[in-house]
Every structure is written in structure tokens, then in C-alpha cells.
Enzyme design. Structure first.
Site, PDB file in Angstrom:
ATOM      1  N   HIS A  23       0.311  -0.752   0.015  1.00  0.00           N
ATOM      2  CA  HIS A  23       0.097   0.229   0.675  1.00  0.00           C
ATOM      3  C   HIS A  23       0.823   0.942   0.317  1.00  0.00           C
ATOM      4  O   HIS A  23       1.312   1.501   1.244  1.00  0.00           O
ATOM      5  CB  HIS A  23      -0.476  -0.041   1.645  1.00  0.00           C
ATOM      6  CG  HIS A  23      -2.004   0.653   1.339  1.00  0.00           C
ATOM      7  ND1 HIS A  23      -1.773   1.550   2.341  1.00  0.00           N
ATOM      8  CD2 HIS A  23      -2.673   1.560   0.321  1.00  0.00           C
ATOM      9  CE1 HIS A  23      -2.652   2.868   2.214  1.00  0.00           C
ATOM     10  NE2 HIS A  23      -3.758   2.804   1.165  1.00  0.00           N
ATOM     11  N   ARG A  24       0.910   2.020  -1.293  1.00  0.00           N
ATOM     12  CA  ARG A  24       1.623   3.026  -1.404  1.00  0.00           C
ATOM     13  C   ARG A  24       2.883   2.794  -1.247  1.00  0.00           C
ATOM     14  O   ARG A  24       3.933   3.207  -1.098  1.00  0.00           O
ATOM     15  CB  ARG A  24       1.713   4.683  -0.113  1.00  0.00           C
ATOM     16  CG  ARG A  24       0.848   4.225  -0.256  1.00  0.00           C
ATOM     17  CD  ARG A  24      -0.457   5.984   0.847  1.00  0.00           C
ATOM     18  NE  ARG A  24      -1.762   6.143   1.668  1.00  0.00           N
ATOM     19  CZ  ARG A  24      -1.924   6.597   2.616  1.00  0.00           C
ATOM     20  NH1 ARG A  24      -1.116   6.881   2.850  1.00  0.00           N
ATOM     21  NH2 ARG A  24      -3.445   6.689   2.480  1.00  0.00           N
ATOM     22  N   GLU A  50       0.172  -0.754  -4.338  1.00  0.00           N
ATOM     23  CA  GLU A  50      -0.639   0.200  -4.558  1.00  0.00           C
ATOM     24  C   GLU A  50      -0.150   1.656  -5.005  1.00  0.00           C
ATOM     25  O   GLU A  50       0.510   1.397  -3.583  1.00  0.00           O
ATOM     26  CB  GLU A  50      -2.045  -0.006  -3.781  1.00  0.00           C
ATOM     27  CG  GLU A  50      -3.269   0.908  -3.722  1.00  0.00           C
ATOM     28  CD  GLU A  50      -2.670   1.695  -3.149  1.00  0.00           C
ATOM     29  OE1 GLU A  50      -3.726   3.138  -3.500  1.00  0.00           O
ATOM     30  OE2 GLU A  50      -2.041   2.764  -2.430  1.00  0.00           O
ATOM     31  N   ASP A  52      -1.137   5.957  -5.510  1.00  0.00           N
ATOM     32  CA  ASP A  52      -2.461   6.868  -5.828  1.00  0.00           C
ATOM     33  C   ASP A  52      -1.962   8.542  -7.215  1.00  0.00           C
ATOM     34  O   ASP A  52      -0.672   8.438  -6.344  1.00  0.00           O
ATOM     35  CB  ASP A  52      -2.386   7.603  -4.366  1.00  0.00           C
ATOM     36  CG  ASP A  52      -2.851   6.556  -3.058  1.00  0.00           C
ATOM     37  OD1 ASP A  52      -3.630   6.501  -3.652  1.00  0.00           O
ATOM     38  OD2 ASP A  52      -1.819   7.174  -2.618  1.00  0.00           O
ATOM     39  N   HIS A  65      -0.333  10.705  -2.734  1.00  0.00           N
ATOM     40  CA  HIS A  65      -1.412  10.595  -1.631  1.00  0.00           C
ATOM     41  C   HIS A  65      -2.827  11.442  -1.658  1.00  0.00           C
ATOM     42  O   HIS A  65      -3.394  11.449  -2.183  1.00  0.00           O
ATOM     43  CB  HIS A  65      -1.650   9.468  -0.177  1.00  0.00           C
ATOM     44  CG  HIS A  65      -2.639   9.272  -0.210  1.00  0.00           C
ATOM     45  ND1 HIS A  65      -3.479  10.528   0.768  1.00  0.00           N
ATOM     46  CD2 HIS A  65      -4.035   8.595   0.084  1.00  0.00           C
ATOM     47  CE1 HIS A  65      -4.510   9.822   1.155  1.00  0.00           C
ATOM     48  NE2 HIS A  65      -4.864   8.343   0.676  1.00  0.00           N
ATOM     49  N   GLU A 124      -4.337   3.758  -8.427  1.00  0.00           N
ATOM     50  CA  GLU A 124      -5.550   4.332  -7.530  1.00  0.00           C
ATOM     51  C   GLU A 124      -5.851   6.187  -8.695  1.00  0.00           C
ATOM     52  O   GLU A 124      -4.728   6.886  -8.107  1.00  0.00           O
ATOM     53  CB  GLU A 124      -5.820   4.947  -6.229  1.00  0.00           C
ATOM     54  CG  GLU A 124      -6.962   5.210  -5.343  1.00  0.00           C
ATOM     55  CD  GLU A 124      -7.140   4.846  -3.995  1.00  0.00           C
ATOM     56  OE1 GLU A 124      -6.049   5.136  -3.055  1.00  0.00           O
ATOM     57  OE2 GLU A 124      -7.685   5.687  -3.265  1.00  0.00           O
ATOM     58  N   LYS A 126      -6.592   9.726  -7.930  1.00  0.00           N
ATOM     59  CA  LYS A 126      -7.177  10.856  -6.939  1.00  0.00           C
ATOM     60  C   LYS A 126      -8.197  11.805  -7.188  1.00  0.00           C
ATOM     61  O   LYS A 126      -9.126  12.498  -6.235  1.00  0.00           O
ATOM     62  CB  LYS A 126      -5.963   9.930  -5.204  1.00  0.00           C
ATOM     63  CG  LYS A 126      -5.608   9.902  -4.626  1.00  0.00           C
ATOM     64  CD  LYS A 126      -6.689   9.241  -3.350  1.00  0.00           C
ATOM     65  CE  LYS A 126      -5.991   8.254  -2.590  1.00  0.00           C
ATOM     66  NZ  LYS A 126      -7.126   7.718  -2.190  1.00  0.00           N
ATOM     67  N   ASP A 241       0.427  -1.716   4.325  1.00  0.00           N
ATOM     68  CA  ASP A 241       1.516  -1.495   4.412  1.00  0.00           C
ATOM     69  C   ASP A 241       2.344  -2.324   4.623  1.00  0.00           C
ATOM     70  O   ASP A 241       3.867  -1.415   4.336  1.00  0.00           O
ATOM     71  CB  ASP A 241       1.398  -0.700   5.883  1.00  0.00           C
ATOM     72  CG  ASP A 241       0.042   0.464   5.554  1.00  0.00           C
ATOM     73  OD1 ASP A 241      -0.001   0.690   4.553  1.00  0.00           O
ATOM     74  OD2 ASP A 241      -0.853   1.173   6.399  1.00  0.00           O
TER      75      ASP A 241
HETATM   76  O1  G3P Z   1      -6.640   1.287  -2.729  1.00  0.00           O
HETATM   77  C1  G3P Z   1      -6.566   1.204  -1.258  1.00  0.00           C
HETATM   78  C2  G3P Z   1      -6.622   2.494  -0.461  1.00  0.00           C
HETATM   79  O2  G3P Z   1      -5.364   2.883  -0.367  1.00  0.00           O
HETATM   80  C3  G3P Z   1      -8.154   3.453  -0.706  1.00  0.00           C
HETATM   81  O3  G3P Z   1      -7.160   4.578   0.424  1.00  0.00           O
HETATM   82  O4  G3P Z   1      -6.776   6.927   1.230  1.00  0.00           O
HETATM   83  O5  G3P Z   1      -5.197   4.931   1.504  1.00  0.00           O
HETATM   84  O6  G3P Z   1      -5.541   6.103  -0.780  1.00  0.00           O
HETATM   85  P1  G3P Z   1      -6.298   5.355   0.647  1.00  0.00           P
HETATM   86 MG    MG Z   2      -4.658   4.619  -1.643  1.00  0.00          MG
END
Ligand code: G3P
Ligand code: MG
Length: 253
Positions: A23-24, A50, A52, A65, A124, A126, A241
Site C-alpha cells: 500500500h503506497r 498500490e 495514488d 496520496h 488509484e 485520487k 503497508d
Molecule cells: O486503494 C486502497 C486505499 O489506498 C484507499 O485509501 O486513502 O489509502 O488511498 P487511501
Molecule cells: Mg490509495
């Protein structure tokens, strides 16, 4: 031994579930949404990442993000109001730890070039600003990443605008999925996957998602026991994460 994955993300999400996405990036151990975090996710054995994206003033896809740079760089202001060259002056690593000083905000193209052949990429979107769908479609096509990406968003409108531009799987980000929504989407070709908040996933959601033809990818899962529950429920992907810890947990359950 590391499983050999298909080169196609949808095939891998079916054959090797659950895939693990950083995640990121490996954002517990490196500054989020930087090349350092994505490289670390690869080193930790994640199947994908993943990230953003926002659009800069000069129509470049910046991997970050928030809509502003304030929280994750030494600068301030809105991504949409500055050029890529101005973003590149910022330090995106020092806020996290001194050893990451000098990390830059990457473009999506730079991420594809660095790790796109080793990691699957969940992009993703944003910000739904006009033009972001064209920039994204062009970037994915230029790097020939169509089979290796999944594009997700909380914003159904931007996914609808992207749909005719490029044949890539789409995921709808939904904190909660209600049954009326699932019924409405049944048999539609719009989304390949649902991306619910992990705590909203149970056997009933999985049953209904399957009935409606959706894969299910869960976010953001940092608890090993929960990752094992989600594996048993049959999710296709887990966004975390901490890919190293979640991969270890999944290997033993
Ligand atoms: O894509 C899943 C998750 O990243 C969504 O929330 O705020 O972490 O981008 P956020
Ligand atoms: Mg995200």
C-alpha cells in the site's frame, strides 16, 4: 520457493489468490509513494503495489496520496497548481526518516519504468480533474502495462471516463458495499473488482460479489490474523503497508 506468476494481473489474481500489494509501496518501512517504497515492496516479495495519482498543472501524473504536498514533502501547496519540475524540487523522504532524504515524488511513468515488469500495479486515481483519464491511458499504453495494471477509484465518474479510452481492469473502491449496489451492477462489464475496506468483508459480501462477477481486493490489512481470515474468505488481493509480515502470515495459514 517463490511462485511463478502469470504475466497478466487478472490471471494471477485468480490463480494465485490472495496476491499481496504494498500500500503506497512498503509504506511502513519507507516513505509512501516513492521509488524507495516501491523497490522495498519488491525486495520484500510483494506481488504488486498500490499507489495514488494526481495531475500536475502541466498535465503530468504525480504519484502522491494527498491533493497537497504538505504532509509528505518539505514544501506546501496543491499538486494541481504546480508543474512537475516544481514538484521535483521537493524532498519526499526526509519527513519519514533522514536516510530517505532526497527521495522525489515520482511520476507514474517513472514507477512503471522502475518496477512495472517486476510488480503488478494498482493505480488509484485520487483526483477526477479533466484530462487525468487521458494522461493515464497514454501512460499505461506507452509502457505497455495494460495487462499488469488495475485502475481503481472511489470516484465512479472518473472510471467511466477512462473506460472507453483503454482496455484495463477497473476496481471500484467502496468503504462499504450494499446489496442494492451489487444487484445494480450484476452482469455489467464496467468493473473487474471491488475494493472494499477490509473490515466490511464477510462471507455474505464475498458470495454476492462472486454472484455478480467481481473479484475482491481488500485494503488496508496490517494484521496477520485478519489477513488469514480474508484468505479463507477467498479474497483475490490484499493491500498492506507491511508486505513482508503479511506474506509471512499468509504462507502459514
Ligand atoms: O486503494 C486502497 C486505499 O489506498 C484507499 O485509501 O486513502 O489509502 O488511498 P487511501
Ligand atoms: Mg490509495
Amino acid at each position: 520457493m517463490r511462485t511463478i506468476l502469470a504475466d497478466n494481473l487478472l490471471d494471477a489474481l485468480t490463480a494465485n489468490a490472495p496476491l499481496v500489494f504494498g500500500h503506497r509501496g512498503a509504506s511502513a518501512d519507507a516513505p509512501e509513494n516513492t521509488l524507495a517504497a516501491f523497490e522495498l515492496a519488491a525486495q520484500h516479495g510483494a506481488h504488486g503495489i498500490e499507489l495514488d495519482v494526481h495531475l500536475t498543472r502541466d498535465q503530468q501524473l504525480a504519484v502522491i496520496h494527498n491533493a497537497t504536498v504538505d504532509a509528505t514533502t518539505n514544501g506546501s501547496g496543491a499538486v494541481a497548481e504546480v508543474s512537475l519540475a516544481q514538484l521535483k524540487e521537493l524532498d519526499a523522504g526526509s519527513w519519514f526518516a533522514p536516510e530517505f532524504a532526497g527521495e522525489r515524488i515520482p511520476t507514474l511513468d517513472e514507477v512503471f519504468a522502475a518496477v512495472g515488469r517486476r510488480l503488478f500495479v494498482n493505480v488509484e486515481i485520487k483526483s477526477a480533474v479533466p484530462g487525468i483519464e487521458h494522461a493515464l491511458a497514454a501512460c499505461i499504453a506507452q509502457r505497455q502495462m495494460e495487462a499488469r495494471v488495475l485502475v481503481s477509484s472511489f470516484d465512479a465518474g472518473i472510471l467511466r471516463r477512462l473506460r472507453p479510452l483503454l482496455d484495463v481492469p477497473l476496481g471500484f473502491l467502496c468503504p462499504f458495499v450494499d446489496s442494492a449496489w451489487l444487484d445494480a451492477k450484476r452482469n455489467q462489464q464496467m468493473y473487474a473488482a471491488l475494493h472494499p475496506w477490509h473490515a466490511s468483508i464477510d462471507s455474505e459480501l464475498m458470495r454476492r460479489a462472486r454472484e455478480s462477477g467481481f473479484m475482491v481486493n481488500a485494503w488496508t490489512v496490517n494484521d496477520s490474523a485478519r489477513a488469514c481470515q480474508l484468505k479463507k474468505l477467498g479474497v483475490n488481493g490484499i493491500i498492506t503497508d507491511q508486505p513482508v509480515a503479511i506474506l509471512a502470515a499468509l504462507a502459514s495459514c
